[in-house]
Design an enzyme around this catalytic site. Structure first.
Site, short mmCIF file in Angstrom:
data_model
loop_
_atom_site.label_atom_id
_atom_site.label_comp_id
_atom_site.label_asym_id
_atom_site.label_seq_id
_atom_site.Cartn_x
_atom_site.Cartn_y
_atom_site.Cartn_z
N SER A 149 27.51 80.83 96.56
CA SER A 149 28.53 82.01 95.99
C SER A 149 28.82 81.60 94.58
O SER A 149 29.22 80.71 94.27
CB SER A 149 29.78 81.31 96.84
OG SER A 149 31.10 82.05 96.19
N GLY A 187 39.43 82.44 96.55
CA GLY A 187 38.76 83.05 95.58
C GLY A 187 38.94 82.19 94.19
O GLY A 187 40.13 81.67 94.25
N ASP A 231 39.53 83.41 91.51
CA ASP A 231 40.30 84.37 90.72
C ASP A 231 42.13 83.83 91.28
O ASP A 231 43.14 84.41 90.71
CB ASP A 231 40.52 85.67 90.78
CG ASP A 231 40.37 86.16 92.31
OD1 ASP A 231 40.19 85.56 93.34
OD2 ASP A 231 40.44 87.41 92.40
#
Length: 194
Positions: free
Chosen positions: A13, A182, A184
């Site tokens: 990822s 995530g 973010d």
């Protein structure tokens, strides 16, 4: 007593790679401990019915631009792997074998670098062996450990346990029982650790 941030990851990822580049400094700033939990992202996708962002062309194109934005913000290199998606079964078994050893961060860092800094086809034992050797590691030892039934079982159990906890992708981070999905969301992770 310091808090712990659990990092549930698969080196395949690119967003987990970006999170990895930031977690060491975050833990230093907050005094937190980092706990690494390797999983198989493909197994999580299958169990949850989720798909990679690239499965939706418009979302995949947006994600590529967003990855570049975050790499620039974090001031880290990010080179898309020309072999993507890479079957990460073997590298994630190596990562699983390394957890809790003195070489843990070196192994995981070498795997991430080989996926997203100087990309290679990490699913091939020859490439993986070269990557580990170049990182100053005993490649034969780690490849042998990756074949251990206990290591295989641990990676499978990690993946199944992650799904049971509500994980649907990578990176996923936990501070206590609070889940953050995530790279973010690292600002929220740091707030939870502060």
């Amino acid at each position: 007593m310091s808090k712990t941030v659990e990092f549930i990851f698969d080196v395949g990822s690119p967003t987990a790679y970006l999170a990895w580049t930031q977690l060491g400094a975050m833990c230093e700033r907050t005094g937190a401990q980092l706990q690494l939990t390797p999983v198989l992202l493909g197994g999580i996708f299958k169990a949850t019915g989720n798909n990679p962002p690239g499965a939706v062309p418009a979302k995949g194109m947006y994600m590529m631009r967003d990855l570049a934005r975050y790499a620039q913000r974090y001031q880290v290199p990010l080179t898309m792997n020309p072999h993507f998606p890479v079957n990460t079964l073997l590298p994630m078994r190596v990562a699983t074998a390394a957890i809790g050893t003195p070489e843990q961060d070196t192994v995981v860092g070498a795997l991430y670098d080989a996926m997203w800094k100087a990309p290679c086809k990490l699913s091939e034992p020859e490439a993986l062996s070269r990557v580990l050797t170049e990182a100053g590691l005993d490649a034969g030892h780690w490849l042998e450990r990756a074949g251990d039934e206990g290591v295989k079982d641990t990676l499978k159990a990690n993946t199944e346990a992650a799904v049971k906890r509500g994980v649907f992708g990578a990176p996923t981070l936990f501070v206590g029982n609070e889940m953050f999905f995530g790279q973010d969301r690292l600002d929220f992770v740091e707030e939870a650790l502060a």
